[in-house]
Each structure stands twice: as structure tokens, then as C-alpha cells.
Motif scaffolding. Structure first.
Motif, mmCIF file in Angstrom:
data_model
loop_
_atom_site.group_PDB
_atom_site.id
_atom_site.type_symbol
_atom_site.label_atom_id
_atom_site.label_comp_id
_atom_site.label_asym_id
_atom_site.label_seq_id
_atom_site.Cartn_x
_atom_site.Cartn_y
_atom_site.Cartn_z
ATOM 1 N N ASP A 1 -7.511 2.030 -9.086
ATOM 2 C CA ASP A 1 -8.368 2.694 -8.102
ATOM 3 C C ASP A 1 -7.523 3.382 -7.028
ATOM 4 N N TRP A 2 -6.463 2.682 -6.572
ATOM 5 C CA TRP A 2 -5.616 3.287 -5.545
ATOM 6 C C TRP A 2 -4.914 4.524 -6.096
ATOM 7 N N VAL A 3 -4.405 4.441 -7.313
ATOM 8 C CA VAL A 3 -3.730 5.598 -7.915
ATOM 9 C C VAL A 3 -4.694 6.784 -7.998
ATOM 10 N N ARG A 4 -5.938 6.538 -8.396
ATOM 11 C CA ARG A 4 -6.914 7.633 -8.476
ATOM 12 C C ARG A 4 -7.170 8.263 -7.110
ATOM 13 N N ALA A 5 -7.038 7.478 -6.066
ATOM 14 C CA ALA A 5 -7.251 8.015 -4.717
ATOM 15 C C ALA A 5 -6.173 9.008 -4.304
ATOM 16 N N THR A 6 -5.051 9.020 -5.016
ATOM 17 C CA THR A 6 -3.978 9.972 -4.706
ATOM 18 C C THR A 6 -4.090 11.248 -5.530
ATOM 19 N N TRP A 7 -5.106 11.332 -6.389
ATOM 20 C CA TRP A 7 -5.296 12.510 -7.243
ATOM 21 C C TRP A 7 -5.813 13.675 -6.400
ATOM 22 N N ALA B 1 -3.063 17.108 -9.671
ATOM 23 C CA ALA B 1 -1.875 16.267 -9.859
ATOM 24 C C ALA B 1 -1.945 15.139 -8.835
ATOM 25 N N TYR B 2 -0.868 14.348 -8.771
ATOM 26 C CA TYR B 2 -0.852 13.182 -7.889
ATOM 27 C C TYR B 2 0.033 13.419 -6.664
ATOM 28 N N ALA B 3 -0.379 12.829 -5.548
ATOM 29 C CA ALA B 3 0.406 12.829 -4.314
ATOM 30 C C ALA B 3 0.995 11.440 -4.089
ATOM 31 N N MET B 4 1.963 11.358 -3.205
ATOM 32 C CA MET B 4 2.572 10.064 -2.900
ATOM 33 C C MET B 4 1.578 9.101 -2.261
ATOM 34 N N MET B 5 0.652 9.642 -1.475
ATOM 35 C CA MET B 5 -0.379 8.818 -0.855
ATOM 36 C C MET B 5 -1.620 9.687 -0.664
ATOM 37 N N PRO B 6 -2.777 9.090 -0.533
ATOM 38 C CA PRO B 6 -3.997 9.887 -0.392
ATOM 39 C C PRO B 6 -3.894 10.884 0.756
ATOM 40 N N GLY B 7 -4.318 12.130 0.489
ATOM 41 C CA GLY B 7 -4.322 13.169 1.506
ATOM 42 C C GLY B 7 -3.134 14.091 1.477
ATOM 43 N N GLN B 8 -2.022 13.672 0.850
ATOM 44 C CA GLN B 8 -0.845 14.522 0.782
ATOM 45 C C GLN B 8 -0.997 15.592 -0.289
ATOM 46 N N GLU B 9 -0.109 16.597 -0.203
ATOM 47 C CA GLU B 9 0.019 17.566 -1.277
ATOM 48 C C GLU B 9 0.716 16.893 -2.459
ATOM 49 N N PRO B 10 0.322 17.213 -3.692
ATOM 50 C CA PRO B 10 0.987 16.601 -4.843
ATOM 51 C C PRO B 10 2.407 17.122 -5.021
ATOM 52 N N THR C 1 8.155 -1.934 1.728
ATOM 53 C CA THR C 1 8.357 -3.252 2.304
ATOM 54 C C THR C 1 7.046 -3.707 2.919
ATOM 55 N N ARG C 2 6.892 -4.981 3.091
ATOM 56 C CA ARG C 2 5.624 -5.531 3.558
ATOM 57 C C ARG C 2 5.241 -4.932 4.912
ATOM 58 N N GLY C 3 3.969 -4.559 5.040
ATOM 59 C CA GLY C 3 3.458 -4.014 6.289
ATOM 60 C C GLY C 3 3.431 -2.504 6.345
ATOM 61 N N MET C 4 4.083 -1.835 5.379
ATOM 62 C CA MET C 4 4.069 -0.377 5.366
ATOM 63 C C MET C 4 2.933 0.125 4.479
ATOM 64 N N LEU C 5 2.664 1.432 4.546
ATOM 65 C CA LEU C 5 1.594 2.026 3.760
ATOM 66 C C LEU C 5 1.944 2.058 2.277
ATOM 67 N N SER C 6 0.929 1.975 1.440
ATOM 68 C CA SER C 6 1.129 2.104 -0.010
ATOM 69 C C SER C 6 1.572 3.519 -0.344
ATOM 70 N N ASP C 7 2.443 3.642 -1.336
ATOM 71 C CA ASP C 7 2.767 4.962 -1.868
ATOM 72 C C ASP C 7 3.043 4.862 -3.355
ATOM 73 N N ALA C 8 3.053 6.008 -4.027
ATOM 74 C CA ALA C 8 3.186 6.044 -5.484
ATOM 75 C C ALA C 8 4.541 5.541 -5.940
ATOM 76 N N TRP C 9 5.578 5.825 -5.150
ATOM 77 C CA TRP C 9 6.942 5.391 -5.483
ATOM 78 C C TRP C 9 7.004 3.871 -5.574
ATOM 79 N N ALA C 10 6.580 3.195 -4.511
ATOM 80 C CA ALA C 10 6.639 1.734 -4.488
ATOM 81 C C ALA C 10 5.686 1.125 -5.508
ATOM 82 N N THR C 11 4.525 1.744 -5.694
ATOM 83 C CA THR C 11 3.557 1.212 -6.657
ATOM 84 C C THR C 11 4.121 1.257 -8.071
ATOM 85 N N PHE C 12 4.783 2.354 -8.423
ATOM 86 C CA PHE C 12 5.391 2.441 -9.752
ATOM 87 C C PHE C 12 6.502 1.412 -9.918
#
Length: 580
Positions: free
Chosen positions: A95-101, A105-114, A63-74
Motif C-alpha cells: 500500500d505504501w509503495v502504491r502511494a508513491t506512484w 512511475a514511482y517517486a522516493m516518497m509520496p508527492g515527489q517527482e518520479p 534510520t528509526r524516526g525518519m520518513l519512509s522512502d523507496a530506497w530504505a523500503t527496498f
């Protein structure tokens, strides 16, 4: 087993009339499967609403104002693609998706475990929507291969696989991540495919439907679609495909659309998504009569900007309902009915509370529901504690839902849930691993001070710091000096607290500051907080920040009312509530 104990929740009048992202994607995708994309209600308005969830970093938020994540982006970009609408600046999203690599593998957001959820979403976003490829195909395939458990099924992560934790959903997401790579350039699946197929087929119940795992309570359409779609991508069918089709069709309701399981009467958007998806996966395309019935039902679920899960006037959610209870006046006659509705958001296959009935249980929703007095029954509380224990990831933290990568918000929420359920933290969660995760989120900020980020590797914020202090207090006792230092760094001269720095105060950070101070037995500057509350109050309700136009909706109003009562002495301490 009898499904009678799990009917739909009673129907409170707390619907927001707002579209939900997953509901919107599910409706659009279902209509595409049915060849009824021309039945989408107001595709232009939906596209505008989806584009409005795009953040400046190129990712999308729930929802607007929250952090980006892979779930919402997809879901945002895929829904726009299904509508035939160009995705805005796809290279920026790439570019944002690559930042989650993570390197593998990919994480939900940059810095997380995949995890496999995020890896599925971002592999498809990168190769499909953004028209590129993953950063390292060989390493991703190797990571996917390590998801396989000794029994043959796939797990949420390689660490889960080493514990033997497999789930139909993890199989689905792993297989579709591989398929996304194979569509770009042919490559063999990185698993023992016969063992994976056998494990998936073994999840079929005598009824013909599928269960998530061997220890899952009942079969449901969500598990059935995920299993049959995974089998299809591997070139196989269930062991008893005709039984599966018959069971699926038996779940059609009065309108001709689907319910998620027998004994549940709401023909919601996810049930139709899963029912139609199952028939497509079985190679049994729905007949015109079924297609028209489902399309008609979905039309009834449309709201401005998208879709919700059921009739808009009845489409309540757990957060809004809990907020209404928390801000209600003592003796409000509506509260028992609202609380009963929340109780029924704990459903057969998960012990947590669902944001909307018949979707997955989420830890933040469970926290709000418990704070509002839900799940008072002993059996319900036992189920919730069991679910919370299973939610802990191998890294020691907790994610929003099962199998999702850990973050500080969810980890602190889980610890608070255990406390509200009256159990010692160490009886439910591994406290050594819990402390390890909290420590992994420590890092130096731009000013040289040490704080905590929401996930490892991200910049410190006051809310993540407050959440870490509450977890540490549950493990070791309160640290008033550390709290005072943190609050001093983020106190805004004009009143309230800022999540980053000390210039722009916001409601959520200020609420968490007072709630944490209450838990630590520390005083706060109530006079300056009153100044902020006056700035946030307006004709449209309570705003999230002084710069936000209009009110922030029922959750912001709830936090504002609770803060006001706390400052007036009506509450001895604030309930701990978290959102982001």
C-alpha cells in the motif's frame, strides 16, 4: 590518470559501532552471490533490526524516526528476503509503495517527482517482495522509454533525458526496472537496445573498468558493476570482457576482498559487493578461494544488528565527525584530524561529501561538513560548487544525491552550501527554477493556513516552512513577518517548536527555528527554549523529543550543545544544519 590524490581518509576514532542499512544489504547480497549465505553473522538479530526501521505507514526509513522512502523500503525488505525471513505485513508495504506512484512511475516518497532510482526500487519491491504488479505497466514502460537520451544512454528522469544527461547508474536502474516487469509477464525493452548497449560499452576505459559517464574522472567498481549488470540483463557483455574481469580482480586487497579503485586501500563492503557482482555479471563466478576471502572480510565488518563499511572501530561517518567538530571546545587538538578526515570524504567522481567514504556524495553531509570547516582548499571548494550545480533537478529543486527527486530539505541545504562556499546563489543554481520548486511545495494546511511541505503535495510542516524561508531569503531577502507568523503557529506553550501543530516540541524543529530567526534578525523566546532543553537532557544525552526514551545520539547531542551555547551568548548565531 593517476589515482594517488585519492587515498582513503585518515582514521579518526569516531566510529559509532552501529549498522548501516546499505552496508547490511550489500553484505547479505554479496554472500548470497558467493553461495555463502550461511556466513551471515546473526541473521535473526539483523532481521529484527531491519524490521525496526518499519514505519506505521508500511514503508521503511534509513534510520528509526525518519520518513519512509523507496530506497530504505527496498533495501530493508530485500535484505530480509535474502535472509529467508518473512517481511512483516507485506500488503501494508505494498500500500505504501502504491502511494508513491505518480501515474507513470514511482517517486522516493509520496508527492515527489518520479525518478529512476525510486522506480527501480519500487518496481522490484512491488513485483518481488509484495508479490503484486505495478499500477499501470504500459504507462511505466512508456516512462522508462523516455529515459533514453539521443546518445543512447538512460537518464535519471525524462526531463534529464531531454537535457542529454545519461549515467551508467541510471541505465542500470532503468534496465532492472524493466526486467522486474518482464519477470512478471514477458515484455520487450522500451529502448533502442543497440544504442543503449553501445553507450554502455563506450563507458569502458582502457584499463577494463567503467566510468559513470563520459565526463567522469576515473573508472571504479561501482560504475563497473552497474554497467556489466545492465548489459547482462540486456543479453550482452562489455566489448572487452576479459579486460574487465582482469581489472576487477586487480582490485583485490590484502585480505583478498576488493577496493573500489586503484590507490584506495580500504577493502570496504561496497567494493566487495560491486567486485563480486561484476564477476557474476560477466559469467565468471568467483572461485572458492575468492569467495572464502570475501566472506572472511565481511565477517570482520559485522556489528550488532547488521554490518558497517569497514572495521567497526574505524567506521566513522561524515555526520558524526562533523557533529564532533561543531560541539568541540575551542582549541581541541582532535579537530584538525577530524577535519582532514572530512576533507578526504570528497572523492574522485563527485565533488560533494560522502556520508561514508567510497559511497555516493550527499548534500546534507556536505552541509554538515562545510559548517564544520571542511573543504577549505580552493580546488576542493570549486569541485563542490560544480557538483552542487549539477545536483539541481529540472524542476528546480535538489535531492539528497544526484538524480534523486527534489525535496525541501535538500534544496535548502544546497543553497546554504553555496553560501558557505562563498559563491552567489545565482552563479551556481538557476534561481528562477529554484523559486518555482519552492512555490510548488506551498499548500494549505488543515487549519487553512498556507505553508510548505517537504515535497509537493505533502502537508505543511514548520521545518519545511523554515527551509523555504531560508531559500527565499537567499533569493529575495529575509521576510521577518512571514517567519514570525510561521513560528507563532508552531510555538509550544511549554517551550520550543513543533514540526506539526503546536503540541509536541522537538529538538530539530526548535534548532531550525532559532537558526532561521538568527538569519532573519528576529528574536526568539530564549527562556522557553531553555525549558525544553532541560526536558530533553538526560543521563543518556539529549533526546529528540520529550517523549523519546534515552538520548538521540551524537547528532542530537551536537544540536543540544550548539543551542545551549547560542542561548548563553557564546554563539552569535547558529550554523544552519538540517536532517529531516
Amino acid at each position: 590518470m593517476s589515482l594517488a590524490p585519492f587515498p582513503a581518509p585518515p582514521e579518526p576514532a569516531l566510529a559509532t559501532g552501529e549498522p548501516d542499512l546499505w552496508c547490511t544489504y550489500a553484505a547479505i547480497r554479496t554472500l548470497a552471490w558467493l553461495g555463502r549465505s550461511d556466513r551471515v553473522v546473526d541473521p535473526g538479530g539483523i532481521a529484527d533490526h531491519l524490521a525496526g526501521r518499519r514505519n506505521s505507514d508500511g514503508g521503511y526509513a534509513w534510520t528509526r524516526g525518519m520518513l519512509s522512502d523507496a530506497w530504505a523500503t527496498f533495501y530493508c525488505t530485500q535484505a530480509m528476503t535474502d535472509l529467508g525471513v518473512p517481511v512483516p505485513v507485506p500488503e501494508r508495504t505494498g500500500d505504501w509503495v502504491r502511494a508513491t506512484w505518480s501515474g507513470e512511475a514511482y517517486a522516493m516518497m509520496p508527492g515527489q517527482e518520479p525518478d529512476v532510482w525510486a522506480t527501480h526500487y519500487s518496481s522490484r519491491t512491488a513485483t518481488g517482495v509484495c508479490g503484486g504488479d505495478v499500477p499501470d505497466r504500459a504507462r511505466l514502460l512508456a516512462w522508462l522509454g523516455r529515459l533514453q537520451t539521443p546518445a543512447g544512454g538512460l537518464a535519471w528522469s525524462p526531463a534529464h533525458a531531454r537535457r542529454g544527461v545519461a549515467d551508467v547508474r541510471a541505465c542500470h536502474y532503468g534496465v532492472l526496472a524493466w526486467r522486474a516487469l518482464a519477470r512478471t509477464a514477458p515484455v520487450a525493452p522500451p529502448w533502442d537496445v543497440p544504442a543503449l548497449v553501445d553507450w554502455l560499452r563506450a563507458r569502458q576505459a582502457p584499463s577494463g573498468g567503467f566510468r559513470f559517464a563520459a565526463d567522469t574522472g576515473i573508472e571504479c567498481l561501482w560504475a563497473t558493476y552497474r554497467a556489466t549488470a545492465a548489459l547482462r540483463e540486456l543479453g550482452h557483455l562489455p566489448a572487452r570482457p576479459s579486460d574487465c574481469a582482469a581489472w576487477t580482480l586487480s582490485l583485490r586487497g590484502g585480505s583478498g576482498a576488493f577496493v573500489r579503485w586503484a590507490g584506495y586501500h580500504v577493502e570496504d563492503v561496497w567494493a566487495s559487493f560491486c567486485g563480486v557482482g561484476t564477476l557474476v555479471a560477466l559469467g565468471d563466478p568467483p572461485a572458492a578461494e575468492l569467495a572464502d576471502a570475501v566472506a572472511g572480510r565481511l565477517r570482520a565488518l559485522a556489528v550488532p544488528g547488521g554490518y558497517t563499511y569497514r572495521e567497526p572501530s574505524l567506521a566513522a561517518d561524515a555526520l558524526t565527525t562533523a557533529a564532533a567538530i561543531l560541539r568541540a571546545d575551542p582549541g581541541d587538538p582532535e579537530v584538525p584530524g577530524w577535519r582532514a578526515w572530512l576533507d578526504r570524504c570528497q572523492m574522485p567522481n563527485e565533488g560533494g561529501v560522502m556520508y561514508m567514504p567510497a559511497r555516493g556524495a550527499e548534500v546534507r553531509c556536505t552541509l554538515w561538513a562545510l559548517a564544520a570547516g571542511a573543504l577549505a582548499d580552493g580546488a576542493a571548494r570549486t569541485r563542490a560548487l560544480t557538483w552542487l550545480g549539477g545536483l539541481q533537478n529540472p524542476d528546480g529543486g535538489v535531492g539528497y544525491w544526484e538524480g534523486r527527486g527534489s525535496d525541501m530539505i535538500s534544496t535548502a541545504a544546497a543553497v546554504e552550501c553555496v553560501a558557505l562556499l562563498g559563491a552567489p546563489v545565482g552563479r551556481v543554481l538557476d534561481t528562477a527554477r529554484l523559486a518555482t520548486f519552492v512555490d510548488s511545495c506551498r499548500r494549505h494546511g488543515p487549519d487553512g493556513t498556507v505553508g510548505h511541505g517537504n515535497v509537493p503535495g505533502t502537508e505543511p510542516t514548520v521545518r519545511a516552512g523554515l527551509q523555504a524561508l531560508r531559500v527565499r531569503a537567499a533569493l529575495e531577502g529575509p521576510d521577518a513577518a512571514a517567519l514570525a507568523s510561521l513560528l507563532d503557529r508552531h510555538r509550544v506553550a511549554g517551550g520550543g517548536y513543533a514540526n506539526v501543530g503546536n503540541r509536541l516540541p522537538d529538538l530539530l524543529s526548535t534548532y531550525e527555528a532559532v537558526a532561521t530567526a538568527d538569519r532573519h534578525g528576529c528574536a526568539v523566546d530564549t527562556g522557553r527554549i531553555r525549558v525544553l532543553l532541560r526536558r530533553l537532557a538526560g543521563p543518556g544525552g539529549v533526546a529528540w523529543t520529550p517523549l523519546t526514551p534515552g538520548g538521540g545520539g551524537p547528532l542530537a547531542d551536537c544540536l543540544g550543545v550548539l543551542l545551549d551555547r547560542r542561548l548563553d551568548g557564546e554563539l552569535a548565531r547558529l550554523p544552519v544544519l538540517a536532517l529531516s
